[in-house]
Design a protein around this motif. Structure first.
Motif, short mmCIF file in Angstrom:
data_model
loop_
_atom_site.label_atom_id
_atom_site.label_comp_id
_atom_site.label_asym_id
_atom_site.label_seq_id
_atom_site.Cartn_x
_atom_site.Cartn_y
_atom_site.Cartn_z
N MET A 1 7.98 7.32 2.10
CA MET A 1 7.30 8.43 1.45
C MET A 1 6.64 9.32 2.49
N SER A 2 7.36 10.29 2.98
CA SER A 2 6.83 11.21 3.98
C SER A 2 6.12 12.37 3.31
N LEU A 3 5.23 12.99 4.05
CA LEU A 3 4.55 14.18 3.55
C LEU A 3 5.54 15.34 3.46
N PRO A 4 5.30 16.31 2.56
CA PRO A 4 6.13 17.51 2.54
C PRO A 4 6.10 18.19 3.91
N GLN A 5 7.19 18.80 4.28
CA GLN A 5 7.30 19.40 5.61
C GLN A 5 6.20 20.42 5.86
N PRO A 53 -2.18 10.55 4.58
CA PRO A 53 -0.84 10.05 4.21
C PRO A 53 -0.88 8.95 3.16
N ALA A 54 -1.83 8.02 3.28
CA ALA A 54 -1.92 6.92 2.33
C ALA A 54 -2.33 7.42 0.95
N TRP A 222 -7.53 -8.99 -10.25
CA TRP A 222 -7.67 -7.56 -10.41
C TRP A 222 -6.28 -6.91 -10.43
N CYS A 223 -6.21 -5.79 -11.12
CA CYS A 223 -4.95 -5.08 -11.29
C CYS A 223 -4.82 -4.05 -10.17
N HIS A 224 -3.80 -4.20 -9.35
CA HIS A 224 -3.57 -3.23 -8.29
C HIS A 224 -2.09 -3.25 -7.92
N PHE A 225 -1.70 -2.26 -7.15
CA PHE A 225 -0.30 -2.09 -6.76
C PHE A 225 -0.27 -1.68 -5.29
N ARG A 226 0.93 -1.55 -4.73
CA ARG A 226 1.06 -1.16 -3.32
C ARG A 226 2.19 -0.17 -3.15
N VAL A 227 1.99 0.72 -2.18
CA VAL A 227 3.04 1.65 -1.81
C VAL A 227 3.18 1.62 -0.30
N ARG A 228 4.41 1.63 0.17
CA ARG A 228 4.67 1.60 1.62
C ARG A 228 4.94 3.02 2.10
N LEU A 229 4.34 3.37 3.23
CA LEU A 229 4.53 4.70 3.80
C LEU A 229 4.76 4.60 5.30
N VAL A 243 3.42 -1.67 14.04
CA VAL A 243 4.52 -1.53 13.08
C VAL A 243 4.55 -0.09 12.58
N PRO A 244 5.73 0.46 12.31
CA PRO A 244 5.85 1.88 11.95
C PRO A 244 5.62 2.19 10.47
N PHE A 245 4.99 1.29 9.76
CA PHE A 245 4.73 1.55 8.35
C PHE A 245 3.38 0.94 7.96
N GLU A 246 2.89 1.36 6.81
CA GLU A 246 1.61 0.86 6.30
C GLU A 246 1.76 0.61 4.80
N ASP A 247 1.16 -0.45 4.29
CA ASP A 247 1.13 -0.72 2.86
C ASP A 247 -0.24 -0.35 2.32
N GLU A 248 -0.27 0.60 1.40
CA GLU A 248 -1.52 1.07 0.82
C GLU A 248 -1.73 0.42 -0.55
#
Length: 322
Positions: A1-5, A53-54, A222-229, A243-248
């Motif tokens: 999930m990259s930011l818009p250019q 970004p996160a 607790w209710c939560h989720f994760r997204v990798r960026l 590492v070149p990614f992060e889990d938010e």
């Protein structure tokens, strides 16, 4: 999930003009964020590198789910409450290109100025966005928008106060309210309090809840989720990351004025794949359950193995029901 250019370019240009010790500032920012501290005095450059970004990735995931469940929503106006540098507005403009009017609202003058500077590189609704410097707990009378988003804006508040302020945000929303918080027990507790209060005011849960009954998640759960960026080079340098990614991790709540609730049960933990089948942790109709979708149930198994944490398991059809 990259930011818009366009946003990537705007952030890079700002950072190029504003040098600083990003590593030390990012460490301080992360400590403040984890503790639910105030955003006052935050280093703007560190925020752009370490948090924008996160936040963008988490809000994008939530808005994509809202658009999937309510494809006819099509908001024409947005109130970005506690906007910071306008991250949620960029996400909404990407999700709904027909968005016509945006309002940034924040207590911080420097954040509002940064939001305006970045927005000049974006589409017209962002470039022409209005800016209001005030607290999300003291919205100007008559302020309203089709969609209200408060991303990581309630994190500094106790549960009861967060619920009261969310009530004001709900009244300002004509169609839907989106709240995104850190994926911590405290972040979830605030959203649970908000949910209880606003359902009492007639709000319809859209996501992640598929029911309007009392939340069954309690205790240490607790209710939560994760997204990798992906991490940019500046992000990796600022965080001394390898590492070149992060889990938010994030928690969220989407409420609407009308329409039906989604059908099925939300997957509230990573699916467990094993030889007998897929085991899912599900929340639906006011209860939690752990369900094994057996490999021998070919149709149900085929559906379940495609699902991930945060997805919805559709209700069984009459043919599939035992």
């Amino acid at each position: 999930m990259s930011l818009p250019q366009a946003l990537q370019g705007a952030v890079a240009a700002w950072l190029g003009r504003n040098a600083g010790d990003r590593r030390r500032a990012s460490a301080a920012l992360s400590a403040t964020y984890r503790a639910g501290g105030s955003s006052a005095g935050i280093d703007l450059g560190a925020y752009l590198v370490a948090r924008l970004p996160a936040t963008f990735a988490a809000v994008r995931r939530v808005l994509a789910e809202l658009a999937r469940l309510r494809p006819d929503l099509a908001p024409a106006s947005l109130l970005d409450a506690g906007s910071g540098p306008g991250t949620a507005s960029w996400t909404a403009a990407e999700q709904w290109p027909e968005l016509a009017a945006v309002t940034f609202l924040d207590t911080s003058g420097p954040f509002l100025a940064l939001a305006a500077e970045l927005a000049r590189h974006g589409p017209a609704p962002l470039a022409l966005a209005a800016a209001l410097q005030c607290s999300i707990g003291q919205l100007p009378e008559g302020l309203a928008a089709d969609l209200v988003i408060a991303a990581y804006a309630l994190a500094e508040l106790p549960e009861a106060r967060a619920a009261v302020i969310a009530g004001g945000l709900w009244r300002a929303s004509r169609k839907a309210l989106v709240l995104v918080e850190p994926g911590t027990p405290q972040g979830f507790a605030r959203l649970r309090a908000v949910r209880q209060r606003l359902i009492g005011e007639g709000a319809i849960p859209v996501a992640p809840c598929t029911h309007a009954l009392a939340c069954p998640i309690a205790g240490d759960d607790w209710c939560h989720f994760r997204v990798r960026l992906p991490r940019s080079r500046a992000h990796m340098q600022a965080k001394s990351a390898r590492v070149p990614f992060e889990d938010e991790p994030f928690a969220y709540l989407v409420l609407a004025r009308d329409g039906a609730r989604p059908q099925g049960a939300r997957i509230v933990a990573p699916p467990q794949h094993a030889k007998p089948g897929v085991t899912l942790r599900l929340c639906g109709e006011g209860r939690l359950e752990t369900r094994l979708i057996a490999r021998r149930d070919s149709a149900a198994y085929k559906q379940a193995r495609k699902l991930d944490w945060g997805g919805i398991l559709a209700p069984a059809t009459k043919e599939e029901a035992p």
